[in-house]
Structures are given as structure tokens and as C-alpha cells.
Design a protein around this motif. Structure first.
Motif, PDB file in Angstrom:
ATOM      1  N   SER A 208     -22.576   3.652  84.270  1.00 28.85           N
ATOM      2  CA  SER A 208     -23.735   4.009  85.167  1.00 28.85           C
ATOM      3  C   SER A 208     -24.165   5.462  85.035  1.00 28.85           C
ATOM      4  CB  SER A 208     -23.485   3.719  86.702  1.00 28.85           C
ATOM      5  OG  SER A 208     -24.542   3.949  87.427  1.00 28.85           O
ATOM      6  N   THR A 210     -25.253   7.073  87.557  1.00 28.59           N
ATOM      7  CA  THR A 210     -25.303   7.717  88.900  1.00 28.59           C
ATOM      8  C   THR A 210     -24.397   8.708  89.096  1.00 28.59           C
ATOM      9  OG1 THR A 210     -23.620   6.037  89.267  1.00 28.59           O
ATOM     10  CG2 THR A 210     -26.071   5.626  90.037  1.00 28.59           C
ATOM     11  N   SER A 395     -27.247  -2.964  88.543  1.00 29.51           N
ATOM     12  CA  SER A 395     -27.289  -1.992  87.706  1.00 29.51           C
ATOM     13  C   SER A 395     -26.064  -2.055  86.901  1.00 29.51           C
ATOM     14  CB  SER A 395     -27.531  -0.738  88.269  1.00 29.51           C
ATOM     15  OG  SER A 395     -26.472  -0.315  89.030  1.00 29.51           O
ATOM     16  N   LEU A 396     -24.940  -2.308  87.317  1.00 29.12           N
ATOM     17  CA  LEU A 396     -23.855  -2.281  86.449  1.00 29.12           C
ATOM     18  C   LEU A 396     -23.594  -3.507  85.710  1.00 29.12           C
ATOM     19  CD1 LEU A 396     -20.910  -1.260  89.146  1.00 29.12           C
ATOM     20  CD2 LEU A 396     -21.874   0.318  87.379  1.00 29.12           C
ATOM     21  N   ALA A 399     -25.953  -2.989  82.744  1.00 33.48           N
ATOM     22  CA  ALA A 399     -25.448  -2.199  81.746  1.00 33.48           C
ATOM     23  C   ALA A 399     -24.350  -2.863  80.568  1.00 33.48           C
ATOM     24  CB  ALA A 399     -24.939  -1.038  82.297  1.00 33.48           C
ATOM     25  N   THR A 460     -29.687   7.173  78.567  1.00 29.99           N
ATOM     26  CA  THR A 460     -28.969   5.905  78.970  1.00 29.99           C
ATOM     27  C   THR A 460     -29.417   4.964  78.257  1.00 29.99           C
ATOM     28  OG1 THR A 460     -28.875   6.944  81.288  1.00 29.99           O
ATOM     29  CG2 THR A 460     -28.623   4.674  81.107  1.00 29.99           C
ATOM     30  N   PHE A 465     -33.440   2.276  84.639  1.00 33.23           N
ATOM     31  CA  PHE A 465     -33.368   3.573  85.394  1.00 33.23           C
ATOM     32  C   PHE A 465     -34.643   4.389  85.349  1.00 33.23           C
ATOM     33  CE2 PHE A 465     -29.085   1.946  84.447  1.00 33.23           C
ATOM     34  CZ  PHE A 465     -28.424   2.047  85.575  1.00 33.23           C
ATOM     35  N   TRP A 478     -32.768   2.295  90.256  1.00 33.71           N
ATOM     36  CA  TRP A 478     -32.796   1.057  89.464  1.00 33.71           C
ATOM     37  C   TRP A 478     -33.718  -0.012  90.006  1.00 33.71           C
ATOM     38  CZ3 TRP A 478     -31.283  -1.068  85.209  1.00 33.71           C
ATOM     39  CH2 TRP A 478     -31.257  -2.539  85.237  1.00 33.71           C
TER      40      TRP A 478
END
Length: 491
Positions: A208, A210, A395-396, A399, A460, A465, A478
Motif C-alpha cells: 500500500s 499509505t 485497497s489491500l 493491490a 503506484t 488511489f 482509496w
């Protein structure tokens, strides 16, 4: 030769050969030792096995996003870099298989689809929170007990909203039925626990943006405020493993080398990191625990490789104690900066705590907010927590993070954070209002910080994002959900 530049706080781990064990015979133990022996240290191979379990492939290198250079390590994908967060070499011990280091993960229980409608589960959780807030703890426990049979923990294989709901349910149960013994939230103290937690943070940094967004945006805000200061004192109320400070240390070293090459030789800059360990229901004070020792050793080694002076200290911080004086003070000539976590559950911005921060006369206060809404009633706060947790997990998953990496993040990062947020004291007002009442004013983040954040998002590989500029803050979102927000404040 100039020092190598880290691509991120967690990138570029390299195996180091441990020195041979000492052959000196250990002295005989007394029949009745005065105190329990500490747990045996985890070996270098054990650390490497844990840290390499479930690693993700590094994202492909990206072209330069803008002409002027901000934080150079964000643009550098060199894998041959020094990692300040590899544990110091220890004696050789038999390696532990990575699978043995993974926490046991029971298979999800077969549950009828109609029994686990996400919205229905969330509605029941909010009803339990409302009853708990109104004093009906018995009714709240009955609702949570029904959910406990229907929703497994950990809820592997379920949608993000149900997984976030399971963590919220467990936190509410802990709130209503606190475990015996001191402390509300269990703290990881064994070498294996710390290694797995570090592996979870590495997995999050790999999966991520973040982590990099918070670190790079905060560092740019610090550089903009500190200017050419050569003695920097950073006060951190959530130091963790110290992963946010290598970029600042690297930039201070680069500024020193550029200035020395352009004019005359200057003494190296100095940076001091003081970890303020706040005494709160969700964060027991252990200023000498293993995480802090690892942070001190790693940052000290990194500073030595850069050739700059470094000092690390850890101080127990009780903002509501009888002594109103600040636990730390700035030395003459030091530029002070403060890092405040918001929404992590490790710090509550009570007015007493903010007054102590103000007494430090910092040049800048950087706030990193992850989960907000701590001033709301319990039911509204619970809704905000479950929504934020679901967006984080979604979001994880988007990804493409491996299942074992996501499981580490859920168990060692998300779950403790949800517990701390539910168990910590409610704030009487929004934190922005409390900051203003304490005499703190927002500082506009620079265009350099904004351009750098946009560049990170473009690098990314996962779409969805985006960066949002909101008043004096930058937020990483996100889809339509806010994941992390960075803002700067000044006294």
C-alpha cells in the motif's frame, strides 16, 4: 563516496552473516534468580525468515514525475541499499521454518450466505454499540455473542466489510468484557511477536502507498519548516520501529554534504529523536521494550553510516499527571519538531497533552491521521472505524497483496488499532477544534509536498488511489474513502 540512498524505510533488506557464537562457558545460574530471565533473542536467520515470508515483488521503476528534486529516495529504485531496519547480527541459531513463524490461521467456518449479509452484520454491531453507550451492557453482549457464533475470527476469505466488522466485534467484546490483569490492550513483547509485527509493517509498506505517503509528506513538511537547521530535535508520540525518520536523516546528511562541497567543511548535523510513550488505556507505557530498542539500534546504525550525529531517548509521558512540566526540553540552538499520530489509538490530543506539546515551542507539529471521529458517540465512532477498516482492507485486496501478507497486516496492525480506538477515551470535540483551543494554527503544505504525493500515487501500480488537497492538509484516498491525512501546525 556518498552514502547510498534508501528507496523507502523498509526496502532493500540484505542478509548479513552473523558472527560466530562465543565459546565461553556461561556462569552457573543461582538457585533462586532475583527476576525472571528475559526471553531468548531471535537469531538473525529467524529475523530473515520472518521478514522474507510473504514478500511482494517490488513495483517497476517509474520515470521522473517532475524536474526539481525533492526527496531523492522516492525516485530511486536501487535495490542495493542500506536498510536501517534489519536487526543487528546475532549469534547463529537453527533457522525456524517460515511456516512455523506464521500465526495459526483456522479455516473459515461454513456459514449460510443469508446469515452474513455485510450490512445486516454492521447494523447489529451498531445496535450493540448504541446499547453499550446507553448502559445496556447485557443487551450489547447478547448481540455480540450471536455475532461471535456466526462470524469467525479471523474471518479469512470474507469481504473487507465483514472482516472489518469482525475486528470491531472483537474490540467491542473487549470493551464490555475486559480481560483480567493490568492493561486493556495486549502488547507484543516476545522476540517472535516483535518480528511478526515488523513483518506486518513491511508487508503493508510493500502492498500500500499509505506508509510512503505519510512518511514522505511528513518529511517534506519538516524540511520546509526546519530550513537549514543543523541541530534537529524530533519528538515522536508514536515512534514504533522508527521507520519514518531515515528519510529526514538522509536529507540532512545530503544538505550537509552539498553545503560542505560548495563552501567550506562544516561539522556534521545532529538529530535527536525522543519517543514520548503516552500512558493511556490503549497504550501501556514500556519505554524500554523491544520495539524501542530495535528503533534505537537501527537508527543509530543508519546515522553512523550517514556520518551524522544521532541521539535517541524514550520518555514515559503522562499528560494528566500531577507534574505539568514537559518531560523533555529543547537544548539551546535546537530546532524542535513534533509528530502527533491521530486515529492510531496511541495518543489522545487532550488539551493537557497539547499544552505540553506547546511548551516545547516546536517549529512545526506534523499530524498523521488514519481513523478519525474519536469525538463521536460510540455508535457513530464504531461506524467510522468499520468503514475506514473496510476501505483499508479493500485497497489491500485490490493491490493483489498475498493472503498471508494481508493476514499479518490484519492481525498485527489493523486489529490492535481498532482495539485501541475503541478502548481509548473519547475526545470532547473534534481534534482540529482542540488544536485551535490550545493555540495551534494550521500551516499550508508546500507545493513540493503536493507534487511529491501526486508522484507517489502515479508510481503506484494499483488504480483507485488519489490525493486530495483539503484546506491545509493532504489526504490519500482509496476510491471515495480517506485512508491517511497529513497536516502541519504551528504554535
Amino acid at each position: 563516496m556518498p552514502p547510498r540512498r534508501p528507496t523507502s524505510a523498509y526496502a532493500g533488506r540484505r542478509r548479513r552473516s552473523p558472527p560466530p557464537c562465543s565459546t565461553t562457558a556461561a556462569p552457573a545460574r543461582p538457585p533462586h534468580p532475583p527476576s525472571p530471565e528475559p526471553p531468548p533473542p531471535i537469531s538473525a536467520e529467524d529475523w530473515e525468515a520472518v521478514l522474507s515470508a510473504g514478500d511482494m515483488a517490488a513495483p517497476p521503476a517509474a520515470d521522473s514525475c517532475f524536474e526539481f528534486q525533492l526527496l531523492p529516495w522516492i525516485m530511486d529504485d536501487d535495490d542495493d541499499t542500506l536498510d536501517p531496519f534489519l536487526a543487528p547480527p546475532l549469534c547463529q541459531e537453527p533457522a525456524i521454518e517460515p511456516l512455523l513463524l506464521q500465526p495459526p490461521q483456522p479455516a473459515p467456518l461454513p456459514v449460510a450466505e443469508e446469515d452474513l449479509q455485510p450490512q445486516a452484520v454492521v447494523d447489529e454491531l451498531l445496535e450493540a454499540a448504541r446499547r453499550a453507550d446507553s448502559g445496556d451492557s447485557t443487551g450489547a453482549r447478547e448481540i455480540l455473542a450471536r455475532l461471535n457464533h456466526r462470524l469467525p475470527s479471523p474471518p479469512l476469505g470474507y469481504p473487507p466489510l465483514l472482516r472489518a466488522a469482525a475486528h470491531l466485534r472483537d474490540a467491542l467484546l473487549r470493551l464490555l468484557v475486559p480481560p483480567p490483569g493490568p492493561g486493556s490492550v495486549s502488547s507484543s513483547s516476545s522476540p517472535l511477536d516483535v518480528a511478526l509485527k515488523l513483518a506486518a509493517h513491511k508487508a503493508l509498506a510493500d502492498a500500500s502507498p499509505t506508509v510512503q505517503f505519510a512518511s514522505f509528506t511528513s518529511t517534506q513538511a519538516l524540511l520546509d519548516a526546519l530550513g537549514a537547521a543543523r541541530r534537529v530535535h524530533v519528538v515522536d508520540l508514536d515512534v514504533g520501529f522508527g521507520a519514518r525518520w531515515p528519510p529526514l536523516m538522509q536529507e540532512l546528511a545530503l544538505q550537509w554534504r552539498r553545503a560542505s562541497a560548495a563552501s567550506q567543511l562544516l561539522p556534521p548535523p545532529s538529530i535527536k529523536v525522543t519517543a514520548l510513550v503516552s500512558i493511556s488505556p490503549g497504550y501501556p507505557a514500556h519505554p524500554n521494550n523491544m520495539e524501542l530498542r530495535l528503533a534505537r539500534e537501527s537508527l543509530t546504525r543508519f546515522a553512523a553510516d550517514l556520518g551524522i550525529r544521532f541521539e535517541f531517548d524514550a520518555v514515559v509521558f503522562d499528560p494528566l499527571g500531577l507534574d505539568p512540566s514537559p518531560p523533555v526540553a529543547a537544548a539551546p540552538g535546537e530546532a524542535v519538531a513534533v509528530h502527533l499520530p491521530l486515529g492510531s489509538g496511541t495518543f489522545s490530543p487532550a488539551l493537557a497533552a497539547l499544552r505540553v506539546v506547546k511548551q516545547l515551542r516546536p517549529a512545526i507539529v506534523v499530524c498523521v491521521e488514519t481513523f478519525g471521529g474519536c469525538h463521536l458517540p460510540l455508535s457513530h465512532h464504531a461506524l467510522n472505524v468499520v468503514r475506514s477498516g473496510a476501505a483499508f482492507l479493500e485497497s489491500l485486496d485490490a493491490a493483489g497483496a498475498p493472503a498471508d501478507a494481508v493476514a499479518k497486516v490484519e492481525q498485527y496492525i489493523l486489529r490492535p488499532r481498532v482495539e485501541r480506538l475503541l478502548l481509548s477515551d473519547r475526545m470532547p470535540a473534534p481534534w482540529q477544534t482542540m488544536f485551535a483551543s490550545a493555540g495551534l494554527a494550521p500551516v499550508q503544505l508546500s507545493s513540493a509536498a503536493e507534487a511529491q504525493a501526486e508522484c507517489l500515487v502515479r508510481r503506484t501500480p494499483t488504480p483507485g488511489f488519489h490525493v486530495e488537497k483539503r484546506q491545509a492538509a493532504l489526504a490519500l484516498r482509496w476510491q471515495q474513502s480517506e485512508l491517511v491525512t497529513v497536516s502541519a501546525w504551528r504554535c
